[in-house]
Scaffold this motif. Structure first.
Motif, short mmCIF file in Angstrom:
data_model
loop_
_atom_site.label_atom_id
_atom_site.label_comp_id
_atom_site.label_asym_id
_atom_site.label_seq_id
_atom_site.Cartn_x
_atom_site.Cartn_y
_atom_site.Cartn_z
N VAL A 60 -65.38 -10.64 68.47
CA VAL A 60 -66.73 -11.38 69.64
C VAL A 60 -66.34 -9.69 70.27
N ILE A 61 -67.59 -9.56 70.56
CA ILE A 61 -68.57 -8.67 71.41
C ILE A 61 -68.64 -9.11 72.85
N SER A 62 -67.98 -8.71 73.89
CA SER A 62 -68.14 -8.83 74.94
C SER A 62 -67.92 -7.23 75.77
N LEU A 80 -72.36 -16.70 67.05
CA LEU A 80 -72.34 -17.63 67.62
C LEU A 80 -73.50 -16.02 69.47
N GLY A 81 -74.05 -17.00 70.40
CA GLY A 81 -74.58 -15.24 71.24
C GLY A 81 -74.16 -17.24 72.33
N ILE A 82 -73.63 -15.80 73.90
CA ILE A 82 -74.24 -16.29 75.13
C ILE A 82 -74.68 -15.54 76.18
N THR A 83 -75.01 -15.92 76.97
CA THR A 83 -76.25 -14.78 77.95
C THR A 83 -75.75 -15.94 79.13
N GLY A 84 -75.52 -14.75 80.43
CA GLY A 84 -75.98 -14.92 81.38
C GLY A 84 -77.63 -15.75 81.52
N ALA A 85 -77.30 -16.28 82.82
CA ALA A 85 -79.15 -17.44 82.69
C ALA A 85 -79.05 -17.78 84.44
N PRO A 86 -80.51 -17.57 85.09
CA PRO A 86 -79.76 -18.36 86.93
C PRO A 86 -79.62 -19.81 86.66
N ALA A 87 -78.82 -20.77 85.32
CA ALA A 87 -79.14 -21.97 85.46
C ALA A 87 -77.02 -21.98 85.45
N GLY A 88 -76.95 -20.43 84.73
CA GLY A 88 -75.15 -20.06 84.43
C GLY A 88 -75.43 -19.56 82.98
N TRP A 89 -74.97 -20.49 82.03
CA TRP A 89 -74.96 -19.77 80.71
C TRP A 89 -76.21 -20.36 79.46
N GLU A 90 -76.35 -19.57 79.21
CA GLU A 90 -77.38 -20.40 77.84
C GLU A 90 -76.27 -19.79 76.25
N VAL A 95 -67.03 -14.73 61.84
CA VAL A 95 -67.87 -15.28 62.44
C VAL A 95 -68.08 -14.14 63.87
N LYS A 96 -69.34 -13.73 63.94
CA LYS A 96 -69.16 -12.74 64.98
C LYS A 96 -70.53 -14.05 66.11
N ALA A 97 -69.51 -13.08 67.36
CA ALA A 97 -69.70 -13.67 68.61
C ALA A 97 -70.46 -12.68 69.48
N ALA A 98 -71.00 -12.97 70.04
CA ALA A 98 -71.89 -11.81 71.48
C ALA A 98 -71.95 -12.45 72.27
#
Length: 713
Positions: free
Chosen positions: A560-562, A606-616, A587-590
Motif C-alpha cells: 500500500v502506497i499512501s 487498486l487505486g483510491i483517490t479523494g473527490a468532491p463527493a468522497g472517494w473514487e 497486489v499494489k494499491a495507491a
C-alpha cells in the motif's frame, strides 16, 4: 485416541449429506450413530414421484445403500424412533429402549405432511405423499380401485396426481385457489400447465374447499363446502408440510415453526444442532434440497474444526417435471412484487418465459415447457443482477439454444443448484476425467443427481465439452504448469474436496508428471490450500516442508502506497485488513487525497483517490506491459465505505481468480459490471469483508504461534 460420539436423528437427505461432508473432512474424528424411523437406507425423497410415474424403481433412488454405512463404520438403526433427548446427560433413547450417548447431536427429523382439520380425514383410504410406504400404498390401491383424488394443486400434489394416472387410476385434483401452483406461477403459465395436464387425463376442481371425507369405514369421496361432491376410492392429501419439532420441543429447545438455529446450525441446547426441513434459520424453514445441503456443509465444517462461512439463507425456487412438462419458478413473479421485464409465449413449441425486475435488477422468473435456463436465471436472481445480463430471448429453447447457453456460460457459474456444481467441474469431468455421458458426469460430480431439474443444461454442457474439447474450456482448461495437464479449475476442485493435507498424495492422484513439482504449481497448490483449508495452512505456517511442499507464505502480498495525511488512515486500515493475506499475484494499491496529489492511482491494481463527493475507487490498473488503466468501481461518500469496497474487491479477486492471474486480467475475464454489482450488494459486501477479517485473524494467530515456537528454541 478414542473418537468423539456423533449421533444423528434422521436418516434423510439433509442429515446424511452432513455425515458425508464430515467423513470427507475428518473421517476418523467421530464414531457415528444414525437413527431412522423408516426401514430403508438413505434415499432421494425428491424422486418418489418418478417411482410413481414409472420412470424409476425404489432401488434406483437409494443414495447410500446398506454397504455404504458398513464400509464407513456407521452404526445405522432403521425402523427406530427417538423418543427422548437428555440434553444435560447428553444421550438419546428410542421407543424400543436403545440408548446412545453423544458428544455432538444432529437433529435432522425433516417434516411430515400437513393434515388439515377435515371431517373424516383419518379414515382408511386417505393418505399423504411423503415416503416410500406412501408410494407402495398407492400402488396397492391402484390394483383394486379406479378413482383417486388429490387435495392440493401445488408441486407435490401434481406430481402425485401424475403418478396415479400412470398407475391407471382416474385422477381428480382439488385446489382451493383459482389456478394451479398459485404461489409459484402466474395465471398464464398456470393455465398452460392445466391445459397440458388435462390433455394427459387429469381433471381439476379449482376454487374448491373440502368440507369432509365421505364414507362409513373407509373413504368413498369428497364433499365440498359448496354442497357438491366427488367420488373417490383413494384420497391423497398434499397441501403442505409441517416440520417435525415435537422431540426438540419436548427436550426444551427453542422452537417456532421449526427448531430455531443460528448461522452455524446450532440450537439453543449445548452441542445440539439441526439441519434440513426441521430447522428454522432467520425465521425461514426450507423445503428444498439445495438449502439443506448448504446447511449440512456449514455444520460439517464447524464439527470438524474447519473454517467456514456462516449460512446466510437461500433463495427458494420450484421445479416441476411431470411426463415431459417442465416448469420452473423463482423469486418475485407476481405483479404486486415486481414488474415484468420479459414475457414470451411460443404457441408452436408450447413454451412460456417471464422475467420480472425491480429497480433495474432481476427479481424473478417463470419458465414453462423448457426449463434449461432455470439455473442461469436462479443465479441472476440470487445476485440481483442488472437486467442487461439477461440472455437474448429470441429463438430461446431447443438444443441449439442450450448449446449456445453452454458456450456463453461462465466457467464458475453454478449449473446444479442442489449440489453447487459449476460448469467448469462438468467440463473437467468430460475432458480430464473421460466421462462420456450425462449419467457418468452425474455419478462423478453429483450434477443433476438430486431434483434433476438441471439435467437439460448438464446434458448440453456434456455435449459441448465432447464436441469442443479443451478449446471449449477456455481458461478453465489451461494447465497449471508443465508438470501436469490438470487445469486450475480441476486443481481447485480437488483441493476443496479432499479431507486431509496430504499434498504429495494429491499430486500423485492427479497424475502429476513430477510429484516434486515446480515453483509455479507449488505456489498454486499452496495458495489454493490457504483458501480452501485454512486450518491446514495455519498448522503448516511455520513449517519448512509440508508433505513435500515448500511453504513460502509471505509471497504475493499487498503493498500500500499512501503518504498524505488525509489518505494515510485508509491506507493503514487497508494494511490491517490485508497485509498478511496471499493473492494470486502480488497486489499494489495507491491512495491519494486528491487529483492534485498524484500517486499513480490509475495504473495500480487498486487505486483510491479523494473527490468532491468522497472517494473514487479504481481497480485493474497496470503500469507495465500491457499498460492498463484502472476502471472505476464506484464512489464512496465515507471512509468506511471506501475501505469496505476496496477490501471486498480484493477478497473477490482472492477467491475467484486463478493463481498467477493478474488483477487486470481477472477483471477482463470476470467483467467489471459483474464485480461492481457484487460489491455494491450490501449483504454480500459484508460477507466478503468478514471472510477477509477471518483469514487475517487466522494468519495473525499463526504468526503469534510461530513467534512463541521460535522464542522457545
Amino acid at each position: 485416541m478414542s473418537r468423539e460420539k456423533l449421533v444423528v436423528i434422521g436418516n434423510g437427505m439433509a442429515g446424511i449429506r452432513c455425515v458425508e461432508e464430515i467423513i470427507k473432512l475428518s473421517p476418523d474424528k467421530y464414531e457415528i450413530t444414525v437413527f431412522g424411523n423408516e426401514p430403508h437406507p438413505n434415499y432421494n425423497r425428491i424422486l418418489l414421484s418418478k417411482v410413481l410415474q414409472g420412470d424409476s424403481s425404489i432401488e434406483s433412488i437409494v443414495i447410500n445403500d446398506w454397504a455404504w454405512y458398513k464400509e464407513r463404520g456407521i452404526r445405522l438403526h432403521t425402523g427406530e424412533t427417538v423418543a427422548q433427548i437428555h440434553t444435560e446427560s447428553q444421550y438419546v433413547k428410542t421407543l424400543s429402549g436403545i440408548r446412545a450417548d453423544y458428544d455432538c447431536l444432529i437433529i435432522a427429523t425433516g417434516s411430515s405432511a400437513f393434515i388439515p382439520p377435515i371431517a373424516g380425514v383419518h379414515k382408511q383410504g386417505v393418505i399423504s405423499f411423503r415416503n416410500i410406504n406412501d408410494c407402495k400404498t398407492m400402488m396397492e390401491y391402484a390394483k383394486k380401485y379406479k378413482k383417486a383424488a388429490v387435495i392440493g394443486g401445488g408441486l407435490l400434489g401434481l406430481e402425485a396426481a401424475r403418478g396415479l394416472l400412470n398407475l391407471g387410476m382416474e385422477t381428480d385434483v382439488i385446489h382451493n385457489a383459482p389456478y394451479l401452483m398459485n404461489r409459484q406461477l402466474d395465471r398464464m403459465s398456470a393455465d398452460l400447465l392445466r391445459k397440458e395436464l388435462e390433455e394427459q387425463g387429469m381433471r381439476f376442481w379449482l376454487s374448491k374447499e373440502t368440507e369432509s371425507i365421505t364414507g362409513l369405514n373407509r373413504a368413498k369421496g369428497i364433499r365440498f363446502t359448496s354442497g357438491s361432491s366427488l367420488e373417490a376410492d383413494l384420497i391423497v392429501i398434499s397441501v403442505g408440510i409441517r416440520p417435525n419439532i415435537e422431540l426438540a420441543k419436548k427436550s426444551g429447545m427453542e422452537t417456532n415453526r421449526a427448531i430455531v438455529v443460528d448461522d452455524f446450525m446450532r440450537t439453543s441446547a449445548p452441542n445440539v444442532y439441526a439441519v434440513g426441513e426441521c430447522a428454522e434459520h432467520r425465521g425461514v424453514a426450507y423445503g428444498l434440497v439445495a438449502p439443506l445441503y448448504e446447511q449440512g456443509k456449514v455444520l460439517a465444517s464447524l464439527l470438524c474444526g474447519e473454517a467456514s462461512e456462516p449460512y446466510k439463507g437461500s433463495v427458494p425456487y420450484a421445479q416441476l417435471k411431470v411426463s415431459g412438462v417442465d416448469v420452473f419458478s423463482v423469486g418475485d413473479i407476481h405483479s404486486d412484487d415486481a414488474e415484468t421485464a420479459i414475457q414470451l409465449f411460443d404457441g408452436i413449441r408450447g413454451t412460456y418465459k417471464k422475467v420480472t425486475m425491480k429497480e433495474g435488477t432481476v427479481r424473478g422468473a417463470i419458465l414453462f415447457g423448457d426449463s434449461s435456463e432455470g439455473t442461469q436465471l436462479l443465479n441472476l436472481v440470487k445476485k440481483r443482477a442488472p437486467i442487461s445480463e439477461l440472455s437474448s430471448p429470441v429463438n430461446a429453447g431447443g438444443n441449439d439454444f442450450n448449446e449456445e447457453l453452454a458456450a456463453n456460460m461462465p466457467d464458475r457459474e453454478i449449473v446444479c443448484a442442489c449440489n453447487a456444481v459449476n460448469k467448469a467441474a462438468i467440463m473437467c469431468a468430460v475432458i480430464e476425467e473421460g466421462m462420456q455421458t450425462t449419467e457418468q458426469v452425474r455419478d462423478c460430480t453429483k450434477a443433476s443427481s438430486s431434483c434433476g431439474g438441471c439435467r437439460p443444461m448438464v446434458a448440453a454442457i456434456v455435449q459441448y465439452a465432447l464436441k469442443h474439447g479443451k478449446e471449449g474450456m477456455a481458461a478453465a482448461a489451461e494447465p497449471v504448469c508443465g508438470c501436469t495437464d490438470v487445469s486450475h479449475a480441476a486443481l481447485k476442485a480437488a483441493i476443496a474436496d479432499r479431507p486431509s493435507a496430504d499434498l504429495t498424495g494429491l499430486k500423485e492422484g492427479l497424475g502429476w508428471n513430477r510429484v516434486s513439482g515446480c515453483p509455479t504449481c507449488t505456489s498454486a497448490i499452496q495458495y489454493y490450500e490457504s483458501l480452501y483449508h485454512p486450518a491446514h495452512a495455519q498448522k503448516a505456517y511455520y513449517n519448512t516442508e509440508h508433505n513435500g511442499l515448500t511453504l513460502n507464505v509471505r509471497n504475493d502480498l499487498i503493498q500500500v502506497i499512501s503518504s498524505e495525511y488525509n489518505s494515510h488512515a485508509i491506507g493503514t486500515e487497508l494494511e490491517n485488513y490485508c497485509r498478511s493475506l496471499q493473492y494470486p499475484v502480488a497486489v499494489k494499491a495507491a491512495i491519494t487525497s486528491g487529483i492534485h496529489k498524484p500517486a499513480g492511482v490509475l495504473v495500480h491494481d487498486l487505486g483510491i483517490t479523494g473527490a468532491p463527493a468522497g472517494w473514487e475507487i479504481y481497480i485493474g490498473g497496470h503500469a507495465e506491459h500491457p499498460v492498463k488503466q484502472g476502471q472505476l468501481i464506484g464512489i464512496a461518500d465515507s471512509d468506511e465505505l471506501a475501505l469496505t469496497l476496496s477490501v471486498s474487491c480484493l477478497q473477490l479477486y482472492r477467491e475467484r481468480a486463478d493463481h498467477g492471474e493478474p488483477l487486470w486480467k481477472w477483471i477482463e475475464r470476470e467483467g467489471i459490471v459483474e464485480i461492481r454489482e457484487m460489491v455494491f450488494d450490501e449483504d454480500y459486501r459484508q460477507e466478503l469483508v468478514e471472510r477477509t477479517e477471518a483469514s487475517t485473524a487466522r494468519l495473525n494467530n499463526a504468526e503469534r504461534l510461530g513467534e512463541e515456537i521460535c522464542g522457545n528454541c
